[in-house]
Write an enzyme that holds these catalytic residues in place. Structure first.
Site, short mmCIF file in Angstrom:
data_model
loop_
_atom_site.label_atom_id
_atom_site.label_comp_id
_atom_site.label_asym_id
_atom_site.label_seq_id
_atom_site.Cartn_x
_atom_site.Cartn_y
_atom_site.Cartn_z
N HIS A 255 -10.18 1.28 1.56
CA HIS A 255 -9.71 2.61 1.94
C HIS A 255 -10.88 3.56 2.19
O HIS A 255 -10.85 4.36 3.14
CB HIS A 255 -8.82 3.23 0.86
CG HIS A 255 -7.37 2.90 0.98
ND1 HIS A 255 -6.63 3.19 2.10
CD2 HIS A 255 -6.52 2.31 0.11
CE1 HIS A 255 -5.38 2.80 1.92
NE2 HIS A 255 -5.28 2.25 0.72
N CYS B 222 0.85 -1.18 0.00
CA CYS B 222 0.00 0.00 0.00
C CYS B 222 0.88 1.23 0.00
O CYS B 222 1.87 1.29 0.74
CB CYS B 222 -0.89 -0.01 1.24
SG CYS B 222 -2.00 1.41 1.36
N HIS C 140 -9.11 -3.46 -2.33
CA HIS C 140 -8.19 -2.62 -1.56
C HIS C 140 -8.66 -1.17 -1.53
O HIS C 140 -8.71 -0.55 -0.46
CB HIS C 140 -6.79 -2.73 -2.20
CG HIS C 140 -5.72 -1.96 -1.51
ND1 HIS C 140 -4.73 -2.57 -0.76
CD2 HIS C 140 -5.45 -0.63 -1.46
CE1 HIS C 140 -3.92 -1.64 -0.27
NE2 HIS C 140 -4.33 -0.46 -0.70
N GLU C 141 -9.03 -0.62 -2.69
CA GLU C 141 -9.45 0.79 -2.74
C GLU C 141 -10.79 1.00 -2.06
O GLU C 141 -10.98 2.01 -1.37
CB GLU C 141 -9.46 1.29 -4.19
CG GLU C 141 -8.14 1.19 -4.92
CD GLU C 141 -6.94 1.75 -4.17
OE1 GLU C 141 -7.08 2.73 -3.42
OE2 GLU C 141 -5.84 1.18 -4.31
#
Length: 163
Positions: free
Chosen positions: A135, A89, A131-132
């Site tokens: 976030h 990351c 993953h995004e």
């Protein structure tokens, strides 16, 4: 348009849930330009708005040279059993650990015109989508590590020169 600095682990914006974009205005258009510029350098698969200090639901991606963005993305479907996938990351530089991810994912959102955007796929794209979206919910990949691996990763963070 600018490549923005990436916020690092420990910045509160990375642990906060992002707000949905209601009005697509000049500020949102500028955010998209900055997200696209920031994700373009080699080695970057995705950048979420919180990583550049903006608490809005948006991210950009760069998968095999295909660069784009999604506003108000929602992870609507995943397929396959979760499996450990080596992951890093930009907000936790220099660390790579096996995070648990599904091998296939689908995200739906909108573009700057309010038109639907659908991204789906496997491999690196599936990993980046998960993953995004994490976030945007205030979750870092470190939160997806098994407890023993997480302890190791947190020690590495504390010992890093950027923390």
């Amino acid at each position: 348009m600018a490549i923005r600095d990436i916020r690092l682990f420990g910045d509160p914006v990375l642990k906060s849930r992002s707000v949905e974009i209601v009005d697509i205005d000049d500020a949102v258009r500028a955010l998209v330009r900055d997200l696209l510029d920031t994700v373009e350098p080699a080695g970057r698969a995705g950048v979420a708005a919180p990583q550049i200090g903006v608490g809005l639901r948006a991210f950009s991606y760069n998968i095999d040279g295909d660069i784009g963005y999604v506003l108000n993305p929602r992870l609507v479907e995943v397929r396959g059993e979760v499996e450990p996938v080596d992951e890093g990351c930009l907000s936790v530089p220099g660390l790579w650990h096996p995070a648990l991810r599904h091998p296939w994912a689908r995200v739906e959102g909108i573009d700057l015109e309010g038109e639907p955007v659908v991204l789906e796929g496997e491999g690196l794209l599936a990993q980046a989508l998960q993953h995004e979206c994490d976030h945007l919910d205030g979750t870092l990949y470190l939160d997806r590590l098994d407890p023993e691996r997480r302890r190791l990763a947190m020690r590495e963070v504390r010992e890093s020169d950027w923390f």
